[in-house]
Design a protein around this motif. Structure first.
Motif, PDB file in Angstrom:
ATOM      1  N   THR A 293     -32.280  38.694  28.185  1.00 43.22           N
ATOM      2  CA  THR A 293     -31.745  37.341  28.067  1.00 43.22           C
ATOM      3  C   THR A 293     -30.450  37.145  28.849  1.00 43.22           C
ATOM      4  O   THR A 293     -30.122  36.026  29.256  1.00 43.22           O
ATOM      5  CB  THR A 293     -31.500  36.999  26.579  1.00 43.22           C
ATOM      6  N   ILE A 294     -29.723  38.223  29.079  1.00 43.14           N
ATOM      7  CA  ILE A 294     -28.408  38.118  29.719  1.00 43.14           C
ATOM      8  C   ILE A 294     -28.458  37.450  31.096  1.00 43.14           C
ATOM      9  O   ILE A 294     -27.659  36.535  31.373  1.00 43.14           O
ATOM     10  CB  ILE A 294     -27.739  39.507  29.812  1.00 43.14           C
ATOM     11  N   PRO A 295     -29.372  37.839  32.006  1.00 43.60           N
ATOM     12  CA  PRO A 295     -29.341  37.228  33.348  1.00 43.60           C
ATOM     13  C   PRO A 295     -29.484  35.709  33.328  1.00 43.60           C
ATOM     14  O   PRO A 295     -28.695  34.998  33.963  1.00 43.60           O
ATOM     15  CB  PRO A 295     -30.517  37.898  34.064  1.00 43.60           C
ATOM     16  N   VAL A 296     -30.483  35.186  32.620  1.00 39.95           N
ATOM     17  CA  VAL A 296     -30.671  33.737  32.607  1.00 39.95           C
ATOM     18  C   VAL A 296     -29.548  33.047  31.844  1.00 39.95           C
ATOM     19  O   VAL A 296     -29.173  31.914  32.170  1.00 39.95           O
ATOM     20  CB  VAL A 296     -32.044  33.369  31.991  1.00 39.95           C
ATOM     21  N   GLY A 297     -28.971  33.725  30.859  1.00 43.13           N
ATOM     22  CA  GLY A 297     -27.845  33.146  30.139  1.00 43.13           C
ATOM     23  C   GLY A 297     -26.644  32.934  31.042  1.00 43.13           C
ATOM     24  O   GLY A 297     -26.009  31.870  31.028  1.00 43.13           O
ATOM     25  N   VAL A 298     -26.333  33.945  31.852  1.00 46.09           N
ATOM     26  CA  VAL A 298     -25.183  33.847  32.760  1.00 46.09           C
ATOM     27  C   VAL A 298     -25.422  32.790  33.832  1.00 46.09           C
ATOM     28  O   VAL A 298     -24.581  31.918  34.085  1.00 46.09           O
ATOM     29  CB  VAL A 298     -24.905  35.221  33.412  1.00 46.09           C
ATOM     30  N   VAL A 299     -26.588  32.851  34.474  1.00 49.27           N
ATOM     31  CA  VAL A 299     -26.892  31.892  35.538  1.00 49.27           C
ATOM     32  C   VAL A 299     -26.981  30.476  34.974  1.00 49.27           C
ATOM     33  O   VAL A 299     -26.522  29.513  35.603  1.00 49.27           O
ATOM     34  CB  VAL A 299     -28.206  32.273  36.244  1.00 49.27           C
ATOM     35  N   GLY A 300     -27.548  30.339  33.789  1.00 48.31           N
ATOM     36  CA  GLY A 300     -27.655  29.019  33.173  1.00 48.31           C
ATOM     37  C   GLY A 300     -26.305  28.398  32.902  1.00 48.31           C
ATOM     38  O   GLY A 300     -26.093  27.198  33.146  1.00 48.31           O
ATOM     39  N   LEU A 301     -25.370  29.184  32.386  1.00 49.85           N
ATOM     40  CA  LEU A 301     -24.032  28.670  32.112  1.00 49.85           C
ATOM     41  C   LEU A 301     -23.328  28.229  33.393  1.00 49.85           C
ATOM     42  O   LEU A 301     -22.596  27.237  33.408  1.00 49.85           O
ATOM     43  CB  LEU A 301     -23.196  29.742  31.407  1.00 49.85           C
ATOM     44  N   LEU A 302     -23.559  28.971  34.475  1.00 53.67           N
ATOM     45  CA  LEU A 302     -22.856  28.678  35.723  1.00 53.67           C
ATOM     46  C   LEU A 302     -23.504  27.561  36.540  1.00 53.67           C
ATOM     47  O   LEU A 302     -22.806  26.768  37.174  1.00 53.67           O
ATOM     48  CB  LEU A 302     -22.780  29.949  36.576  1.00 53.67           C
ATOM     49  N   LEU A 303     -24.843  27.484  36.516  1.00 54.06           N
ATOM     50  CA  LEU A 303     -25.533  26.613  37.467  1.00 54.06           C
ATOM     51  C   LEU A 303     -26.442  25.568  36.839  1.00 54.06           C
ATOM     52  O   LEU A 303     -27.079  24.807  37.576  1.00 54.06           O
ATOM     53  CB  LEU A 303     -26.367  27.475  38.432  1.00 54.06           C
ATOM     54  N   GLU A 304     -26.538  25.503  35.502  1.00 56.29           N
ATOM     55  CA  GLU A 304     -27.459  24.554  34.881  1.00 56.29           C
ATOM     56  C   GLU A 304     -27.178  23.129  35.297  1.00 56.29           C
ATOM     57  O   GLU A 304     -28.095  22.362  35.623  1.00 56.29           O
ATOM     58  CB  GLU A 304     -27.384  24.677  33.347  1.00 56.29           C
ATOM     59  N   HIS A 305     -25.910  22.736  35.320  1.00 48.25           N
ATOM     60  CA  HIS A 305     -25.562  21.360  35.679  1.00 48.25           C
ATOM     61  C   HIS A 305     -25.979  21.062  37.123  1.00 48.25           C
ATOM     62  O   HIS A 305     -26.524  19.987  37.418  1.00 48.25           O
ATOM     63  CB  HIS A 305     -24.064  21.142  35.510  1.00 48.25           C
ATOM     64  N   THR A 306     -25.743  22.034  38.013  1.00 52.74           N
ATOM     65  CA  THR A 306     -26.104  21.837  39.415  1.00 52.74           C
ATOM     66  C   THR A 306     -27.608  21.690  39.583  1.00 52.74           C
ATOM     67  O   THR A 306     -28.088  20.791  40.283  1.00 52.74           O
ATOM     68  CB  THR A 306     -25.597  23.016  40.260  1.00 52.74           C
ATOM     69  N   PHE A 307     -28.358  22.583  38.939  1.00 56.82           N
ATOM     70  CA  PHE A 307     -29.816  22.511  39.021  1.00 56.82           C
ATOM     71  C   PHE A 307     -30.319  21.176  38.491  1.00 56.82           C
ATOM     72  O   PHE A 307     -31.213  20.560  39.078  1.00 56.82           O
ATOM     73  CB  PHE A 307     -30.447  23.661  38.223  1.00 56.82           C
ATOM     74  N   ARG A 308     -29.745  20.716  37.386  1.00 55.99           N
ATOM     75  CA  ARG A 308     -30.240  19.493  36.750  1.00 55.99           C
ATOM     76  C   ARG A 308     -29.923  18.264  37.580  1.00 55.99           C
ATOM     77  O   ARG A 308     -30.765  17.377  37.761  1.00 55.99           O
ATOM     78  CB  ARG A 308     -29.642  19.358  35.342  1.00 55.99           C
ATOM     79  N   THR A 309     -28.710  18.181  38.092  1.00 54.56           N
ATOM     80  CA  THR A 309     -28.316  16.977  38.812  1.00 54.56           C
ATOM     81  C   THR A 309     -28.870  16.928  40.232  1.00 54.56           C
ATOM     82  O   THR A 309     -29.153  15.851  40.757  1.00 54.56           O
ATOM     83  CB  THR A 309     -26.780  16.875  38.870  1.00 54.56           C
ATOM     84  N   VAL A 310     -29.044  18.082  40.860  1.00 56.49           N
ATOM     85  CA  VAL A 310     -29.507  18.111  42.252  1.00 56.49           C
ATOM     86  C   VAL A 310     -31.032  18.109  42.342  1.00 56.49           C
ATOM     87  O   VAL A 310     -31.618  17.425  43.194  1.00 56.49           O
ATOM     88  CB  VAL A 310     -28.935  19.344  42.986  1.00 56.49           C
ATOM     89  N   LEU A 311     -31.702  18.852  41.459  1.00 46.51           N
ATOM     90  CA  LEU A 311     -33.139  19.050  41.591  1.00 46.51           C
ATOM     91  C   LEU A 311     -33.984  18.194  40.653  1.00 46.51           C
ATOM     92  O   LEU A 311     -35.198  18.086  40.857  1.00 46.51           O
ATOM     93  CB  LEU A 311     -33.478  20.531  41.359  1.00 46.51           C
ATOM     94  N   SER A 312     -33.378  17.618  39.616  1.00 46.47           N
ATOM     95  CA  SER A 312     -34.165  16.867  38.633  1.00 46.47           C
ATOM     96  C   SER A 312     -34.510  15.470  39.137  1.00 46.47           C
ATOM     97  O   SER A 312     -34.199  14.459  38.494  1.00 46.47           O
ATOM     98  CB  SER A 312     -33.409  16.794  37.292  1.00 46.47           C
ATOM     99  N   ARG A 313     -35.159  15.434  40.275  1.00 48.07           N
ATOM    100  CA  ARG A 313     -35.665  14.183  40.836  1.00 48.07           C
ATOM    101  C   ARG A 313     -37.172  14.312  41.017  1.00 48.07           C
ATOM    102  O   ARG A 313     -37.690  15.431  41.137  1.00 48.07           O
ATOM    103  CB  ARG A 313     -34.968  13.879  42.162  1.00 48.07           C
ATOM    104  N   PRO A 314     -37.881  13.204  41.042  1.00 46.20           N
ATOM    105  CA  PRO A 314     -39.347  13.264  41.007  1.00 46.20           C
ATOM    106  C   PRO A 314     -39.990  14.116  42.094  1.00 46.20           C
ATOM    107  O   PRO A 314     -40.854  14.950  41.793  1.00 46.20           O
ATOM    108  CB  PRO A 314     -39.744  11.790  41.125  1.00 46.20           C
ATOM    109  N   VAL A 315     -39.607  13.930  43.365  1.00 49.60           N
ATOM    110  CA  VAL A 315     -40.292  14.645  44.440  1.00 49.60           C
ATOM    111  C   VAL A 315     -40.046  16.156  44.377  1.00 49.60           C
ATOM    112  O   VAL A 315     -41.014  16.943  44.415  1.00 49.60           O
ATOM    113  CB  VAL A 315     -39.893  14.068  45.819  1.00 49.60           C
ATOM    114  N   PRO A 316     -38.777  16.630  44.274  1.00 52.62           N
ATOM    115  CA  PRO A 316     -38.593  18.081  44.141  1.00 52.62           C
ATOM    116  C   PRO A 316     -39.296  18.654  42.918  1.00 52.62           C
ATOM    117  O   PRO A 316     -39.846  19.754  42.972  1.00 52.62           O
ATOM    118  CB  PRO A 316     -37.070  18.233  44.030  1.00 52.62           C
ATOM    119  N   THR A 317     -39.296  17.889  41.812  1.00 51.88           N
ATOM    120  CA  THR A 317     -39.944  18.378  40.593  1.00 51.88           C
ATOM    121  C   THR A 317     -41.443  18.534  40.796  1.00 51.88           C
ATOM    122  O   THR A 317     -42.047  19.526  40.363  1.00 51.88           O
ATOM    123  CB  THR A 317     -39.667  17.413  39.428  1.00 51.88           C
TER     124      THR A 317
END
Length: 329
Positions: A108-132
Motif C-alpha cells: 500500500t505504501i507506493p500508491v499512498g505516497v504517490v497519491g498524496l503527492l500527485l492525486e490533485h494533479t492527476f484529477r485536475t489534468v486528466l479527469s476530462r472526457p477524452v483522456p478518460t
C-alpha cells in the motif's frame, strides 16, 4: 455553484458501488457518464472542478465502498489486524497472519505516497472526457493482454503444472486443505471461513517483491479510466496468481487505499463543498455500499473459474464508443 440532483445522486451512487470493484474504473465512469449525457449533468458532475460539490459526493461514495469491503472481508481483516498487532508487539513475523499483514502494508505504501503527492494533479489534468476514454480503452487492453500472456505462460509449462507449481484446485489450494465442516441440522457453516483462511495462507506465501509490485500497480489507477482492481488483478495474474487469489488480494489491497482517500477528504463534506448536498451524499453512499457489497460477493465467486476477458472487451468497446461520440457531437 451547481448542485446535485437526486437523480444524479442515485445513479452515480449505484454506479460507484458497482464500478469501483469491477475492473472497469469507477472514476472513469464517473467522468464519462456525465459527459455523454451532457447538459446539467456535465456541469454538476465535474470531478475536476475545484468548487463542485461532486468532489465531496465522490468522497462519501468512496468511504461507503471501503466500508462494504470491510464488512464482506471482516474475518480476514480481524486476522490481518491481529497479525499486524502481534507482529509489532512481539517483533516477529512467524505465521501467515503476520506475513499477510505486512505484505498489505508494504503493497500500500507506493500508491499512498504517490497519491498524496500527485492525486490533485492527476484529477485536475486528466479527469476530462477524452483522456478518460483513452485510458478506459488502455484498461481493456491491459486486461486482455494479461489474460493472453498468462495463458501463454501456462501453456508453456509441463503437463500437470500450474503457474507456481503443481496444478492446484480452486486457485492454488489442495482440496483437502479446504475441507468444509458442516454442522448437521444447524444453519451455520464454516465453508466461507475455511476457504478464506486457506486463501490468506496462499497470499501470505508470496515473495515480498511480488506483493509490492502488485500493490505498486495501483498507481496507474490514479489515471481516470484505469481500474484499480483491474490493474492489480492483471499484475497478479502475470506474477503467477490464480484469478481467484488475484481478485482477493486486489480487494484486500484496495480497502485501505479507498478508505484512506475518503477519510483524508472527509473535511470537504463538513465544509462549503458539502453545503446543500449532504442528503444526496447520504443516499448515494447507501446505494454505493449496497452496490459494492453485492459486487464483491459476486466477483469473488465469478473469478473462481472465469477470466478478465469480458471486462477487457467492455472497456475497449465503451471507451471507443465514447471517443466516437465526443468526436461527432
Amino acid at each position: 455553484m451547481h448542485q446535485l440532483s437526486w437523480l444524479e445522486a442515485v445513479v452515480i451512487g449505484a454506479l460507484q458501488g458497482v464500478a469501483e470493484l469491477f475492473p472497469v474504473s469507477s472514476l472513469g465512469h464517473s467522468v464519462l457518464l456525465p459527459a455523454v449525457i451532457g447538459g446539467s449533468w456535465a456541469q454538476d458532475l465535474d470531478v475536476g472542478a475545484p468548487e463542485s460539490p461532486y468532489l465531496a459526493f465522490i468522497v462519501g461514495l468512496h468511504v461507503a465502498t471501503a466500508l462494504a469491503l470491510l464488512v464482506f472481508f471482516w474475518r480476514d481483516w480481524v486476522r490481518i489486524i491481529r497479525g499486524l498487532v502481534t507482529s509489532v508487539v512481539r517483533r516477529e513475523i512467524v505465521n501467515s497472519e503476520q506475513r499477510l499483514a505486512w505484505l498489505l502494508v508494504l503493497g500500500t505504501i507506493p500508491v499512498g505516497v504517490v497519491g498524496l503527492l500527485l492525486e490533485h494533479t492527476f484529477r485536475t489534468v486528466l479527469s476530462r472526457p477524452v483522456p478518460t476514454a483513452i485510458f478506459l480503452v488502455l484498461n481493456g487492453v491491459i486486461l486482455l493482454g494479461a489474460e493472453v500472456l498468462r495463458r501463454r505462460a501456462v501453456d508453456a509449462l509441463p503437463a500437470g503444472q500450474g503457474p507456481s507449481g503443481p496444478a492446484p484446485q480452486r486457485g492454488g489450494v489442495d482440496q483437502a486443505a479446504a475441507t468444509v465442516t458442516l454442522r448437521v441440522g444447524a444453519e451455520t457453516t464454516t465453508a466461507d471461513s475455511t476457504a478464506g483462511e486457506a486463501a490468506d495462507r496462499r497470499l501470505a506465501a508470496m515473495p515480498v517483491l511480488r506483493a509490492v509490485g502488485i500493490g505498486t500497480a495501483q498507481i496507474a489507477a490514479l489515471c481516470p479510466g484505469i481500474s484499480r482492481s483491474g490493474v492489480t488483478m492483471a499484475t497478479g495474474l502475470l506474477r503467477g496468481l490464480s484469478h481467484e487469489d488475484a481478485a482477493r488480494f486486489s480487494f484486500l489491497l484496495s480497502t485501505p487505499v479507498i478508505l484512506a482517500a475518503g477519510v483524508l477528504k472527509l473535511g470537504d463534506l463538513a465544509g462549503p463543498l458539502g453545503d446543500g448536498v449532504r442528503p444526496q451524499i447520504l443516499v448515494g453512499s447507501v446505494l454505493s455500499f449496497v452496490g459494492a457489497y453485492l459486487s464483491v460477493r459476486f466477483l469473488t465467486r465469478y473469478f473462481e473459474n472465469r477470466s478478465l476477458r469480458p471486462f477487457g472487451i467492455y472497456c475497449i468497446a465503451v471507451g471507443t464508443a465514447c471517443l466516437i461520440w465526443f468526436g461527432i457531437r
